[in-house]
Design a protein around this motif. Structure first.
Motif, PDB file in Angstrom:
ATOM      1  N   ILE A   1      -0.814   1.617  -0.616  1.00 50.56           N
ATOM      2  CA  ILE A   1      -1.287   1.777  -1.919  1.00 50.56           C
ATOM      3  C   ILE A   1      -1.721   1.581  -2.499  1.00 50.56           C
ATOM      4  O   ILE A   1      -2.888   1.102  -3.454  1.00 50.56           O
ATOM      5  CB  ILE A   1      -0.840   3.291  -2.047  1.00 50.56           C
ATOM      6  N   THR A   2      -0.439   0.172  -3.031  1.00 50.21           N
ATOM      7  CA  THR A   2      -0.812  -0.771  -3.888  1.00 50.21           C
ATOM      8  C   THR A   2      -1.906  -1.484  -3.622  1.00 50.21           C
ATOM      9  O   THR A   2      -2.437  -2.248  -4.280  1.00 50.21           O
ATOM     10  CB  THR A   2       0.533  -1.468  -4.322  1.00 50.21           C
TER      11      THR A   2
ATOM     12  N   PRO B   1      -9.630  -4.339   6.935  1.00 53.10           N
ATOM     13  CA  PRO B   1      -7.959  -3.634   7.262  1.00 53.10           C
ATOM     14  C   PRO B   1      -6.957  -5.153   7.385  1.00 53.10           C
ATOM     15  O   PRO B   1      -5.360  -4.723   7.362  1.00 53.10           O
ATOM     16  CB  PRO B   1      -7.991  -2.974   8.166  1.00 53.10           C
ATOM     17  N   LEU B   2      -7.181  -5.928   8.236  1.00 52.92           N
ATOM     18  CA  LEU B   2      -5.877  -7.120   8.427  1.00 52.92           C
ATOM     19  C   LEU B   2      -5.120  -7.865   6.941  1.00 52.92           C
ATOM     20  O   LEU B   2      -4.048  -7.670   6.797  1.00 52.92           O
ATOM     21  CB  LEU B   2      -6.044  -7.974   9.893  1.00 52.92           C
TER      22      LEU B   2
ATOM     23  N   LEU C   1      -1.223  -7.892   2.380  1.00 51.16           N
ATOM     24  CA  LEU C   1      -0.792  -7.363   0.940  1.00 51.16           C
ATOM     25  C   LEU C   1       0.345  -6.330   1.199  1.00 51.16           C
ATOM     26  O   LEU C   1       0.770  -6.229   0.573  1.00 51.16           O
ATOM     27  CB  LEU C   1      -2.117  -7.071   0.428  1.00 51.16           C
ATOM     28  N   ALA C   2      -0.008  -5.646   1.716  1.00 51.87           N
ATOM     29  CA  ALA C   2       0.940  -3.993   1.977  1.00 51.87           C
ATOM     30  C   ALA C   2       1.791  -4.716   2.293  1.00 51.87           C
ATOM     31  O   ALA C   2       3.262  -3.959   2.101  1.00 51.87           O
ATOM     32  CB  ALA C   2       0.122  -3.323   3.040  1.00 51.87           C
TER      33      ALA C   2
ATOM     34  N   VAL D   1      -2.987   1.109   6.768  1.00 56.75           N
ATOM     35  CA  VAL D   1      -1.779   1.514   7.644  1.00 56.75           C
ATOM     36  C   VAL D   1      -2.266   1.599   9.303  1.00 56.75           C
ATOM     37  O   VAL D   1      -1.345   1.330   9.769  1.00 56.75           O
ATOM     38  CB  VAL D   1      -2.180   2.597   7.752  1.00 56.75           C
ATOM     39  N   ILE D   2      -3.257   1.947   9.590  1.00 53.02           N
ATOM     40  CA  ILE D   2      -4.180   2.263  11.095  1.00 53.02           C
ATOM     41  C   ILE D   2      -3.983   0.772  11.856  1.00 53.02           C
ATOM     42  O   ILE D   2      -3.491   0.968  13.081  1.00 53.02           O
ATOM     43  CB  ILE D   2      -5.077   2.705  11.283  1.00 53.02           C
ATOM     44  N   ALA D   3      -4.714  -0.270  11.529  1.00 53.37           N
ATOM     45  CA  ALA D   3      -5.043  -0.854  12.165  1.00 53.37           C
ATOM     46  C   ALA D   3      -3.750  -2.434  12.725  1.00 53.37           C
ATOM     47  O   ALA D   3      -3.609  -1.826  13.406  1.00 53.37           O
ATOM     48  CB  ALA D   3      -6.303  -1.794  11.232  1.00 53.37           C
ATOM     49  N   PRO D   4      -2.794  -1.397  11.224  1.00 49.86           N
ATOM     50  CA  PRO D   4      -1.826  -2.781  12.162  1.00 49.86           C
ATOM     51  C   PRO D   4      -1.047  -2.109  13.106  1.00 49.86           C
ATOM     52  O   PRO D   4      -0.826  -2.394  14.276  1.00 49.86           O
ATOM     53  CB  PRO D   4      -1.136  -2.986  10.780  1.00 49.86           C
ATOM     54  N   ALA D   5      -0.885  -1.011  12.952  1.00 49.57           N
ATOM     55  CA  ALA D   5      -0.317  -0.107  14.287  1.00 49.57           C
ATOM     56  C   ALA D   5      -0.956   0.284  15.530  1.00 49.57           C
ATOM     57  O   ALA D   5      -0.584   0.559  16.691  1.00 49.57           O
ATOM     58  CB  ALA D   5      -0.299   1.564  13.728  1.00 49.57           C
TER      59      ALA D   5
END
Length: 148
Positions: A35-36, A21-22, A27-28, A89-93
């Motif tokens: 989503i991309t 996720p990181l 990439l996000a 979305v969640i891991a960076p937060a």
């Protein structure tokens, strides 16, 4: 002797899964869209699975075998999609540690419920006080990490 190789491989997989996720979050940020990023990640995973499918044991992929499972079994792939997209979305937060502690806690809760109800053909293993205490320890870990 060989069990240690499997255990080491499982630890290595755990380490790289913690990075997924990181890496997808990078990439996000570059694309401006979680989503991309999730779509690209899943596309790469799909291509990798096609390579493994071509090289490995395919089992029985006949129409009859594929039609013999309930329709909802095929929705399991959406779980992977939800994990990848959610992780972006969640891991960076939350940070990686808290994110994965919550994921593991959720996995343990889901596994305990699956055991308790004998879901998907599992042997029925009722929730006991000791099992609930183990789950509570994971929740305590979430609280400790969040406060730390």
């Amino acid at each position: 002797m060989y069990i240690w190789i499997y255990l080491a491989a499982a630890v290595a997989l755990g380490i790289v899964v913690a990075m997924q996720p990181l890496i997808n979050a990078v990439l996000a940020r570059a694309t401006g869209s979680p989503i991309t990023a999730a779509t690209i990640s899943i596309l790469v995973a799909f291509l990798g699975s096609l390579v493994l499918f071509g090289l490995g044991d395919r089992g029985d992929t006949s129409r009859a075998a594929l039609a013999s499972v309930p329709w909802w079994v095929y929705l399991a792939g959406l779980i992977g999609t939800a994990f990848v997209a959610g992780g972006v979305v969640i891991a960076p937060a939350t940070g990686a540690l808290l994110f994965f502690l919550c994921v593991v806690g959720g996995q343990l809760l889901g596994a305990a419920l699956a055991d308790h109800f004998g879901a998907f053909g599992l042997e029925h293993r009722p929730l006991s006080l000791l099992r609930l205490a183990g789950l509570a320890l994971v929740l305590a870990g979430v609280i400790l990490v969040r406060r730390g």
